[in-house]
Write an enzyme that holds these catalytic residues in place. Sequence first.
Site, PDB file in Angstrom:
ATOM      1  N   VAL A  62       0.808  -1.221   0.000  1.00  0.00           N
ATOM      2  CA  VAL A  62       0.000   0.000   0.000  1.00  0.00           C
ATOM      3  C   VAL A  62       0.848   1.281   0.000  1.00  0.00           C
ATOM      4  O   VAL A  62       0.327   2.372  -0.249  1.00  0.00           O
ATOM      5  CB  VAL A  62      -0.995   0.036   1.187  1.00  0.00           C
ATOM      6  N   ASN A  88      -4.734  -0.309   8.734  1.00  0.00           N
ATOM      7  CA  ASN A  88      -3.973  -0.860   9.855  1.00  0.00           C
ATOM      8  C   ASN A  88      -2.494  -1.049   9.514  1.00  0.00           C
ATOM      9  O   ASN A  88      -1.647  -0.948  10.402  1.00  0.00           O
ATOM     10  CB  ASN A  88      -4.600  -2.205  10.262  1.00  0.00           C
ATOM     11  N   SER A 144      -1.349   5.430  17.027  1.00  0.00           N
ATOM     12  CA  SER A 144      -0.476   4.930  18.095  1.00  0.00           C
ATOM     13  C   SER A 144      -0.413   5.935  19.233  1.00  0.00           C
ATOM     14  O   SER A 144      -0.531   7.154  19.011  1.00  0.00           O
ATOM     15  CB  SER A 144       0.934   4.725  17.538  1.00  0.00           C
ATOM     16  N   TYR A 157       7.934   7.760  12.942  1.00  0.00           N
ATOM     17  CA  TYR A 157       6.747   6.969  13.318  1.00  0.00           C
ATOM     18  C   TYR A 157       5.769   7.843  14.106  1.00  0.00           C
ATOM     19  O   TYR A 157       4.575   7.898  13.787  1.00  0.00           O
ATOM     20  CB  TYR A 157       7.193   5.764  14.160  1.00  0.00           C
ATOM     21  N   ALA A 159       5.541  11.076  14.149  1.00  0.00           N
ATOM     22  CA  ALA A 159       4.998  12.131  13.283  1.00  0.00           C
ATOM     23  C   ALA A 159       3.965  11.563  12.316  1.00  0.00           C
ATOM     24  O   ALA A 159       2.927  12.193  12.048  1.00  0.00           O
ATOM     25  CB  ALA A 159       6.140  12.788  12.507  1.00  0.00           C
ATOM     26  N   SER A 160       4.228  10.357  11.809  1.00  0.00           N
ATOM     27  CA  SER A 160       3.273   9.770  10.854  1.00  0.00           C
ATOM     28  C   SER A 160       1.926   9.506  11.528  1.00  0.00           C
ATOM     29  O   SER A 160       0.870   9.716  10.929  1.00  0.00           O
ATOM     30  CB  SER A 160       3.834   8.465  10.265  1.00  0.00           C
ATOM     31  N   LYS A 161       1.968   9.077  12.788  1.00  0.00           N
ATOM     32  CA  LYS A 161       0.720   8.759  13.485  1.00  0.00           C
ATOM     33  C   LYS A 161      -0.003  10.049  13.911  1.00  0.00           C
ATOM     34  O   LYS A 161      -1.239  10.090  13.918  1.00  0.00           O
ATOM     35  CB  LYS A 161       1.006   7.860  14.687  1.00  0.00           C
TER      36      LYS A 161
HETATM   37  N1  NAP Z   1       2.261  -3.601  18.016  1.00  0.00           N
HETATM   38  C1  NAP Z   1       2.300  -2.462  18.672  1.00  0.00           C
HETATM   39  O1  NAP Z   1       2.870  -2.378  19.777  1.00  0.00           O
HETATM   40  C2  NAP Z   1       1.588  -1.245  18.121  1.00  0.00           C
HETATM   41  C3  NAP Z   1       1.428  -0.130  18.963  1.00  0.00           C
HETATM   42  C4  NAP Z   1       0.782   1.012  18.479  1.00  0.00           C
HETATM   43  C5  NAP Z   1       0.320   1.037  17.179  1.00  0.00           C
HETATM   44  N2  NAP Z   1       0.487  -0.054  16.364  1.00  0.00           N
HETATM   45  C6  NAP Z   1       0.014   0.048  14.987  1.00  0.00           C
HETATM   46  O2  NAP Z   1      -0.863  -1.026  14.714  1.00  0.00           O
HETATM   47  C7  NAP Z   1      -0.784  -1.366  13.323  1.00  0.00           C
HETATM   48  C8  NAP Z   1      -0.540  -2.864  13.193  1.00  0.00           C
HETATM   49  O3  NAP Z   1       0.643  -3.161  13.876  1.00  0.00           O
HETATM   50  P1  NAP Z   1       1.109  -4.663  14.217  1.00  0.00           P
HETATM   51  O4  NAP Z   1       1.858  -4.572  15.466  1.00  0.00           O
HETATM   52  O5  NAP Z   1      -0.024  -5.591  14.081  1.00  0.00           O
HETATM   53  O6  NAP Z   1       2.154  -4.875  13.010  1.00  0.00           O
HETATM   54  P2  NAP Z   1       2.914  -6.202  12.505  1.00  0.00           P
HETATM   55  O7  NAP Z   1       2.701  -7.332  13.447  1.00  0.00           O
HETATM   56  O8  NAP Z   1       4.300  -5.768  12.192  1.00  0.00           O
HETATM   57  O9  NAP Z   1       2.126  -6.534  11.146  1.00  0.00           O
HETATM   58  C9  NAP Z   1       2.177  -5.579  10.123  1.00  0.00           C
HETATM   59  C10 NAP Z   1       1.168  -5.936   9.057  1.00  0.00           C
HETATM   60  O10 NAP Z   1       1.168  -4.856   8.092  1.00  0.00           O
HETATM   61  C11 NAP Z   1       1.495  -5.399   6.816  1.00  0.00           C
HETATM   62  N3  NAP Z   1       2.214  -4.363   6.065  1.00  0.00           N
HETATM   63  C12 NAP Z   1       3.317  -3.661   6.431  1.00  0.00           C
HETATM   64  N4  NAP Z   1       3.651  -2.806   5.458  1.00  0.00           N
HETATM   65  C13 NAP Z   1       2.747  -2.984   4.456  1.00  0.00           C
HETATM   66  C14 NAP Z   1       2.578  -2.410   3.176  1.00  0.00           C
HETATM   67  N5  NAP Z   1       3.415  -1.484   2.704  1.00  0.00           N
HETATM   68  N6  NAP Z   1       1.530  -2.830   2.409  1.00  0.00           N
HETATM   69  C15 NAP Z   1       0.676  -3.788   2.857  1.00  0.00           C
HETATM   70  N7  NAP Z   1       0.798  -4.362   4.067  1.00  0.00           N
HETATM   71  C16 NAP Z   1       1.830  -3.962   4.848  1.00  0.00           C
HETATM   72  C17 NAP Z   1       2.285  -6.662   7.078  1.00  0.00           C
HETATM   73  O11 NAP Z   1       2.227  -7.530   5.946  1.00  0.00           O
HETATM   74  P3  NAP Z   1       3.321  -8.736   5.758  1.00  0.00           P
HETATM   75  O12 NAP Z   1       2.929  -9.795   6.760  1.00  0.00           O
HETATM   76  O13 NAP Z   1       3.147  -9.220   4.371  1.00  0.00           O
HETATM   77  O14 NAP Z   1       4.668  -8.161   6.027  1.00  0.00           O
HETATM   78  C18 NAP Z   1       1.512  -7.202   8.297  1.00  0.00           C
HETATM   79  O15 NAP Z   1       0.305  -7.805   7.877  1.00  0.00           O
HETATM   80  C19 NAP Z   1       0.329  -0.500  12.736  1.00  0.00           C
HETATM   81  O16 NAP Z   1      -0.214   0.608  12.076  1.00  0.00           O
HETATM   82  C20 NAP Z   1       1.114  -0.059  13.965  1.00  0.00           C
HETATM   83  O17 NAP Z   1       1.771   1.169  13.769  1.00  0.00           O
HETATM   84  C21 NAP Z   1       1.117  -1.185  16.802  1.00  0.00           C
END
Ligand code: NAP
Length: 252
Positions: A62, A88, A144, A157, A159-161
């Site tokens: 994306v 997401n 976030s 990160y 700033a993006s959020k």
């Molecule tokens: N985990 C945390 O502690 C936390 C805290 C605050 C906010 N968040 C936010 O929550 C969201 C999900 O985080 P998560 O922890 O679940 O992440 P994650 O476990 O690293 O999983 C990331 C997911 O995003 C996909 N992805 C990454 N870049 C992409 C791209 N360019 N196009 C399409 N898909 C892409 C990955 O696909 P692949 O499997 O194919 O790589 C995977 O499905 C994010 O926006 C993150 O910033 C997370």
Amino acid sequence: MDFKDKCVLVTGASRGIGKATALAFAAKGAKVGINFRSRIGEAEKTLAELPGSGHQLFKRDVSVKEEAKALIDDFIDAYGKIDVLVNNAGIAISHKVDEIDFEDWTSAWEKTLQTNLFAPAHLCYLAAHHMIKAGSGSIVNVSSRGAFRGEPDQPAYGASKAGLNALSQSLAKKLAPHHIHVGVVAPGFTETDMATETLTASENEKMLQETPFHRMAKPEEVAHAILFLSSEESAYFSGTIIDVNGASYLRS
Ligand SMILES: NC(=O)c1ccc[n+]([C@@H]2O[C@H](COP(=O)([O-])OP(=O)(O)OC[C@H]3O[C@@H](n4cnc5c(N)ncnc54)[C@H](OP(=O)(O)O)[C@@H]3O)[C@@H](O)[C@H]2O)c1
């Protein structure tokens, strides 16, 4: 909350929060489009775990605007409409201002903003045009806690959020007359690859001390907030940012 016959696109749904969200929507009767970037094995496993029928995989990066456009086109070809968009997919890159060279600094900013801010902006635009024609829809963007409290080692990160929050609230106002509501969920540390792969043992200990719950959020807890904001019953919550951070950071 009932999502029967709703068509829902979740970006980054092969694992982590996106996977939990896809499972939760499917359990409520939705047909779910699982977007992912590269990990086909994980995406296929997620697809196989979803209850119900009519779910599909959409492999698209994306962060590339042409692929974001193709993702929405493919989703509409498959389902004929888009009721809910969940932005997401996200990345977090360490780029410490006092340690790295300028080339790495600029690269981290470009990659992070393309994935975490430009991609959601473009997908909101593309999905909103279909929702406007349909006369309804909902969008939830996954932000976030870092947008509010600062991210010293990952400034792009944070700033993006923060930008994603501002984008969402701008669109909440602009799209309300079209019966489209836009919400934001802002998690703290959540039990996913993103958190577990980046935290050192001492950072993990510090994280546990930050919250009186002494644990990370579970992906299912974040998914719960995403479904709530996506539901028709929550239309008047448009513009809201829901914190899911275990009281680790309380903003006024
Ligand atoms: N985990 C945390 O502690 C936390 C805290 C605050 C906010 N968040 C936010 O929550 C969201 C999900 O985080 P998560 O922890 O679940 O992440 P994650 O476990 O690293 O999983 C990331 C997911 O995003 C996909 N992805 C990454 N870049 C992409 C791209 N360019 N196009 C399409 N898909 C892409 C990955 O696909 P692949 O499997 O194919 O790589 C995977 O499905 C994010 O926006 C993150 O910033 C997370």
